[in-house]
Design a protein around this motif. Structure first.
Motif, PDB file in Angstrom:
ATOM      1  N   ALA A 195       2.392  64.197 -27.673  1.00 20.02           N
ATOM      2  CA  ALA A 195       2.021  64.365 -26.268  1.00 20.02           C
ATOM      3  C   ALA A 195       1.002  65.479 -26.125  1.00 20.02           C
ATOM      4  O   ALA A 195       0.822  66.302 -27.026  1.00 20.02           O
ATOM      5  CB  ALA A 195       3.254  64.693 -25.428  1.00 20.02           C
ATOM      6  N   GLU A 196       0.362  65.492 -24.960  1.00 26.01           N
ATOM      7  CA  GLU A 196      -0.416  66.674 -24.604  1.00 26.01           C
ATOM      8  C   GLU A 196       0.545  67.641 -23.914  1.00 26.01           C
ATOM      9  O   GLU A 196       1.132  67.316 -22.878  1.00 26.01           O
ATOM     10  CB  GLU A 196      -1.559  66.326 -23.656  1.00 26.01           C
ATOM     11  CG  GLU A 196      -2.412  67.546 -23.352  1.00 26.01           C
ATOM     12  CD  GLU A 196      -3.271  67.401 -22.107  1.00 26.01           C
ATOM     13  OE1 GLU A 196      -4.425  67.809 -22.152  1.00 26.01           O
ATOM     14  OE2 GLU A 196      -2.768  66.894 -21.076  1.00 26.01           O
ATOM     15  N   TRP A 197       0.712  68.788 -24.511  1.00 22.66           N
ATOM     16  CA  TRP A 197       1.626  69.796 -23.976  1.00 22.66           C
ATOM     17  C   TRP A 197       0.807  70.898 -23.320  1.00 22.66           C
ATOM     18  O   TRP A 197      -0.173  71.364 -23.896  1.00 22.66           O
ATOM     19  CB  TRP A 197       2.467  70.410 -25.107  1.00 22.66           C
ATOM     20  CG  TRP A 197       3.179  69.404 -25.960  1.00 22.66           C
ATOM     21  CD1 TRP A 197       2.793  68.980 -27.197  1.00 22.66           C
ATOM     22  CD2 TRP A 197       4.404  68.712 -25.657  1.00 22.66           C
ATOM     23  NE1 TRP A 197       3.695  68.049 -27.685  1.00 22.66           N
ATOM     24  CE2 TRP A 197       4.693  67.872 -26.762  1.00 22.66           C
ATOM     25  CE3 TRP A 197       5.276  68.714 -24.566  1.00 22.66           C
ATOM     26  CZ2 TRP A 197       5.819  67.045 -26.808  1.00 22.66           C
ATOM     27  CZ3 TRP A 197       6.392  67.894 -24.609  1.00 22.66           C
ATOM     28  CH2 TRP A 197       6.658  67.072 -25.717  1.00 22.66           C
ATOM     29  N   THR A 198       1.215  71.316 -22.134  1.00 23.82           N
ATOM     30  CA  THR A 198       0.479  72.362 -21.418  1.00 23.82           C
ATOM     31  C   THR A 198       1.417  73.502 -21.036  1.00 23.82           C
ATOM     32  O   THR A 198       2.528  73.259 -20.561  1.00 23.82           O
ATOM     33  CB  THR A 198      -0.170  71.777 -20.135  1.00 23.82           C
ATOM     34  OG1 THR A 198      -1.089  70.756 -20.523  1.00 23.82           O
ATOM     35  CG2 THR A 198      -0.920  72.856 -19.360  1.00 23.82           C
ATOM     36  N   ILE A 243       4.807  77.945 -24.735  1.00 25.54           N
ATOM     37  CA  ILE A 243       5.843  77.797 -23.704  1.00 25.54           C
ATOM     38  C   ILE A 243       5.331  76.760 -22.722  1.00 25.54           C
ATOM     39  O   ILE A 243       4.352  76.988 -22.024  1.00 25.54           O
ATOM     40  CB  ILE A 243       6.131  79.147 -23.017  1.00 25.54           C
ATOM     41  CG1 ILE A 243       6.668  80.139 -24.051  1.00 25.54           C
ATOM     42  CG2 ILE A 243       7.122  78.970 -21.876  1.00 25.54           C
ATOM     43  CD1 ILE A 243       6.922  81.512 -23.498  1.00 25.54           C
ATOM     44  N   VAL A 244       5.978  75.610 -22.703  1.00 24.48           N
ATOM     45  CA  VAL A 244       5.410  74.402 -22.088  1.00 24.48           C
ATOM     46  C   VAL A 244       6.086  74.080 -20.765  1.00 24.48           C
ATOM     47  O   VAL A 244       7.317  74.088 -20.670  1.00 24.48           O
ATOM     48  CB  VAL A 244       5.589  73.217 -23.060  1.00 24.48           C
ATOM     49  CG1 VAL A 244       5.310  71.897 -22.361  1.00 24.48           C
ATOM     50  CG2 VAL A 244       4.677  73.384 -24.276  1.00 24.48           C
ATOM     51  N   ILE A 263       7.435  74.670 -27.565  1.00 21.00           N
ATOM     52  CA  ILE A 263       6.922  73.733 -28.570  1.00 21.00           C
ATOM     53  C   ILE A 263       6.394  74.558 -29.744  1.00 21.00           C
ATOM     54  O   ILE A 263       5.532  75.431 -29.560  1.00 21.00           O
ATOM     55  CB  ILE A 263       5.797  72.839 -27.998  1.00 21.00           C
ATOM     56  CG1 ILE A 263       6.361  71.803 -27.032  1.00 21.00           C
ATOM     57  CG2 ILE A 263       5.028  72.144 -29.118  1.00 21.00           C
ATOM     58  CD1 ILE A 263       7.111  70.639 -27.673  1.00 21.00           C
ATOM     59  N   ASN A 264       6.958  74.316 -30.917  1.00 26.94           N
ATOM     60  CA  ASN A 264       6.451  74.914 -32.147  1.00 26.94           C
ATOM     61  C   ASN A 264       5.731  73.804 -32.911  1.00 26.94           C
ATOM     62  O   ASN A 264       6.363  73.029 -33.629  1.00 26.94           O
ATOM     63  CB  ASN A 264       7.606  75.468 -32.999  1.00 26.94           C
ATOM     64  CG  ASN A 264       8.272  76.656 -32.353  1.00 26.94           C
ATOM     65  OD1 ASN A 264       7.608  77.641 -32.036  1.00 26.94           O
ATOM     66  ND2 ASN A 264       9.568  76.571 -32.140  1.00 26.94           N
ATOM     67  N   PRO A 265       4.414  73.701 -32.753  1.00 23.59           N
ATOM     68  CA  PRO A 265       3.703  72.540 -33.297  1.00 23.59           C
ATOM     69  C   PRO A 265       3.933  72.342 -34.794  1.00 23.59           C
ATOM     70  O   PRO A 265       3.835  73.286 -35.580  1.00 23.59           O
ATOM     71  CB  PRO A 265       2.234  72.876 -33.010  1.00 23.59           C
ATOM     72  CG  PRO A 265       2.284  73.747 -31.800  1.00 23.59           C
ATOM     73  CD  PRO A 265       3.519  74.588 -31.994  1.00 23.59           C
ATOM     74  N   GLY A 266       4.259  71.101 -35.167  1.00 29.10           N
ATOM     75  CA  GLY A 266       4.424  70.753 -36.573  1.00 29.10           C
ATOM     76  C   GLY A 266       5.761  71.145 -37.165  1.00 29.10           C
ATOM     77  O   GLY A 266       6.031  70.850 -38.325  1.00 29.10           O
ATOM     78  N   THR A 271      13.650  73.183 -33.130  1.00 31.70           N
ATOM     79  CA  THR A 271      13.244  74.563 -32.793  1.00 31.70           C
ATOM     80  C   THR A 271      12.523  74.611 -31.445  1.00 31.70           C
ATOM     81  O   THR A 271      12.292  75.700 -30.923  1.00 31.70           O
ATOM     82  CB  THR A 271      12.297  75.152 -33.856  1.00 31.70           C
ATOM     83  OG1 THR A 271      11.037  74.444 -33.820  1.00 31.70           O
ATOM     84  CG2 THR A 271      12.892  75.074 -35.252  1.00 31.70           C
ATOM     85  N   CYS A 272      12.159  73.445 -30.917  1.00 32.85           N
ATOM     86  CA  CYS A 272      11.366  73.389 -29.687  1.00 32.85           C
ATOM     87  C   CYS A 272      12.321  73.389 -28.495  1.00 32.85           C
ATOM     88  O   CYS A 272      12.447  72.386 -27.780  1.00 32.85           O
ATOM     89  CB  CYS A 272      10.472  72.159 -29.701  1.00 32.85           C
ATOM     90  SG  CYS A 272       9.365  72.113 -31.136  1.00 32.85           S
TER      91      CYS A 272
END
Lengths: 438, 308
Positions: A195-198, A243-244, A263-266, A271-272
């Protein structure tokens, strides 16, 4: 006025629908009465076709010859009713109940790299909390100069960042360690989304509170009944942790952590932390239940790896798959998804003979770090059985491993981080089954 | 492939880099948003406990007290001896199984730290009523779970001072840092294996019926569908499997209750009830449910029980 318009729309619809069911004199009579009721506004329906008439060329289908509902009939748009089968599903025997459980993304029906928010897999440990955003707070404390409480309004004032990143449960495919067990793509690989996370970079918040010397870990904790919590190393927090508050352009869905998540990418989806309520800064990990009893990787020698955060390079063919069999021999666009928690996908190869010979697939869209990457290639199916595999390589040069390689390194009890090359068995009748091969 | 996506990606990287670089210039409190967290506010939420004992509140609890509390709050799911009911977690036993085909990971056989036990019980248990236990109750139940694992004697009392000194047997077997990548595949493209020697090792039978779809509340038609959803989301945790003395959806379980009248049943469901066989927490512990929702769920369950 709006109400009147809605009523008119509804009546036109009713007239058109009812008209479809009738024929001959009855239909003409019905339509005439209907039109009398509506006045000239519904002139178009007089040419409406009955359900019995053909839809395909040279005929013109009925929906092309009548009016449809007006705007804001669905103030929040929904998928077509014909897509009702595209839903998250769970596997009842996996967990004791649905409150602490998981559902799976229907990957076989999705296109491109963005997962619709409403189809993103769910993982709850105490059910879905119903949070009122005005009463939700994010607390940041511990080894900081300025312990802080932020409301959602406060959080949204900080500089905002967006990134397209995948989200994957580390147990994705974990049921397959001992052998092929799940019969559908949704269940072999569906703990996956992109997703696109903002939101606000965690590093921004850490600067704002003033992290003290010696701090090296952060505890992130949810506001759900389980108060799900994980220890995150400071390096990740300062790298790209986000922080999304928004997903795919709108506020997070409740299932995805509304009003705010990490969100911790990858990294491991676990953990997210969703429904994020607290960040504590410290100098050691906390060894929460979800990083000791669970989400640790048991090796064949009885020892266990802890804090195995990265979701390594992985891929799967999404068409064909058990849910998407082939219909007849001929040319097909074979496609799938590849991803790596270590960066960008560099190449994806596809084999049709169980891994003896490989062809490089084409990447068909954006190639972003730590994001789903769509690949595809043309294949001429001659109607004979095949063993279809995909094998991804990421920008570090890491090549997705075989089951044999993974098992040799880790045994079969580690549950998490299974990223082996996956095999679909294509049968002569076009059906597809999940297999593991020698 | 077009260069355009790469260009976009480059811009994204550049922007992210700028955002981070900009951050380095900002002193603490630069934005000044929010309010300072007071010690009292932090104390209300700061529930975590570390293996070294940091975060553990004052208090104590004995194995003896723990036994009664465990039977009341835990045994319905975890079993009287920690053996687990249904698919709920097994808490005791499993020694020397970690290298077997089906390892049994329990507090005694797998968990590395006692602090996690205390932390998790206080944080998330009992399942239907998280954060309802006192500090002393949490000490007592923690002590009892250790006792179930033969790790302490029956006269043991856990305290703020001794928790961190209790070692769990499997702790030395956890290791880091993450050794991955731990496998090295190569990108062979041609004649990588002998096709004639490939065999199918495992293949699940395809199933026809779909796995249970997640029902969307808003699309469910009618009040009974909503009530069914309430039942499935909340009540079924106990009532589907007769946990905690809860009546299952079996006519025999309901005769005496129906005899009391529906008003009594609804009142007990909303306000809670201590019976001879078990306990019904107020609204099953899901206090966010409205009285009407609970009442409708009772209707649904009665309908299920009474239908021919």
């Amino acid at each position: 006025m709006q109400k009147l318009q809605q009523e008119t729309d509804r009546l036109i619809q009713t007239v058109a629908r009812e008209g479809d069911r009738l024929s001959g004199t009855d239909r003409r009579k019905f339509l005439r009465n209907g039109l009398t009721l509506l006045g000239g506004a519904a002139a178009a329906v007089t040419t409406g076709a009955s359900a019995e008439e053909p839809f395909l060329p040279p005929a013109v289908p009925p929906w092309s010859k009548r009016l449809g509902p007006g705007v804001v009939t669905n103030p929040y748009g929904k998928p077509s009713p014909h897509e009702a089968h595209v839903v998250r599903r769970n596997v009842p025997w996996l967990t004791a109940d649905r409150i602490a459980s998981i559902s799976f993304t229907p990957l076989g029906d999705l296109k491109g790299i963005i997962t619709p928010s409403g189809l993103t897999f769910e993982r709850y440990h105490a059910g879905l909390p119903e949070i009122e955003p005005q009463k939700h707070r994010l607390m940041i404390h511990g080894m900081v100069d300025r312990p802080l409480i932020l409301s959602m309004d406060d959080l949204m004032r900080f500089p905002s960042t967006s990134m397209i990143r995948f989200l994957e449960c580390p147990a994705n495919g974990g049921m397959e360690w001992r052998g092929a067990q799940m019969d559908k793509l949704q269940f072999t690989h569906g703990m996956l989304a992109c997703a696109e996370w903002t939101g606000v970079l965690l590093s921004t918040i850490l600067q704002e509170v003033g992290v003290q010397k010696g701090a090296s870990w952060i505890l992130a904790e949810g506001a759900d009944g389980a108060h799900m919590a994980r220890s995150i190393p400071m390096d990740k927090a300062l790298d790209d942790a986000l922080i999304v508050y928004a997903q795919n352009g709108e506020a997070l869905r409740p299932e995805q952590g509304y009003p705010v998540r990490l969100i911790n990418p990858g990294w491991e989806g676990n953990t997210c932390i969703k429904w994020l309520r607290r960040l504590e800064i410290g100098d050691k990990p906390w060894h929460m239940r979800e990083e000791t009893s669970k989400y640790t990787d048991l090796m064949a020698d009885g020892r266990s790896r802890e804090f195995t955060f990265v979701q390594e390079c992985n891929s799967v063919v999404t068409n064909p798959c058990p849910e998407k069999p082939l219909k007849a021999k001929g040319k097909y666009w074979i496609e799938g998804l590849a991803w790596s928690g270590r960066g960008k996908i560099k190449a994806v190869d596809v084999s049709f003979d169980g891994g003896a010979n490989w062809r490089q697939a084409r990447v068909t869209g954006l190639v972003l770090p730590r994001a789903l990457t769509r690949f595809g290639l043309e294949w001429d199916w001659d109607g004979s059985p095949a063993l279809i595999q995909s094998r991804a390589m990421d920008e570090t040069g890491y090549v997705q491993p075989t089951y044999a390689q993974l098992r040799q390194a880790r045994g079969t009890n580690s549950i998490y981080h299974k990223n082996a090359i996956h095999t679909w068995r294509l049968h002569a009748d076009g059906q597809v089954t999940n297999v593991q091969i020698s | 492939m077009s260069r355009y996506p790469e260009f976009i990606a480059l811009i994204c990287v550049a922007l992210a880099g700028n955002a981070l670089a900009e951050n380095h210039k900002k002193p603490a409190g630069h934005y000044g948003y929010g309010k300072p967290a007071t010690a009292e506010e932090i104390a209300g939420w700061d529930i975590d406990v570390r293996p070294d004992g940091l975060g553990l509140p004052p208090g104590s609890g004995s194995v003896e007290d723990g036994e009664m509390l465990y039977e009341t709050h835990c045994a319905v799911c975890h079993g009287s001896f920690g053996e687990g009911v249904g698919r709920y977690p097994v808490l005791a036993g499993g020694e020397d199984t970690l290298m077997e085909d089906r390892p049994e990971k329990t507090v005694g056989s797998y968990w590395p730290y006692v602090s996690t036990l205390w932390d998790y019980i206080y944080r998330a248990m009992p399942f239907t009523a998280p954060q309802s236990l006192t500090h002393d109750e949490t000490y007592a139940i923690s002590a009892y779970v250790l006792y179930l694992n033969d790790l302490v004697d029956d006269d043991f009392v856990m305290t703020q001072d001794n928790m961190a000194s209790i070692e769990l047997p499997n702790q030395p077997n956890f290791f880091g840092p993450d050794p991955r990548p731990d496998v090295q595949n190569t990108r062979c493209m041609k004649d990588c294996k002998d096709v004639s020697k490939i065999t199918i090792l495992s293949e699940p039978q395809p199933t026809e019926p779909e796995a249970e779809a997640v029902v969307e509340v808003a699309s469910a038609a009618g009040a009974m569908a909503a009530a069914e959803q309430t039942y499935k989301s909340y009540c079924s945790v106990c009532h589907a499997q007769a946990i905690a003395g809860a009546p299952a959806l079996e006519p025999a379980d309901w005769e005496s209750r129906i005899a009391q009248g529906k008003d009594v049943m609804v009142r007990h469901a909303i306000e809670g009830f201590q019976g001879d066989a078990g306990v019904m927490p107020p609204k099953g512990g899901f206090v966010q449910l409205s009285d009407d929702e609970v009442s409708a769920a009772v209707d649904y369950m009665l309908q299920q029980v009474q239908q021919p």
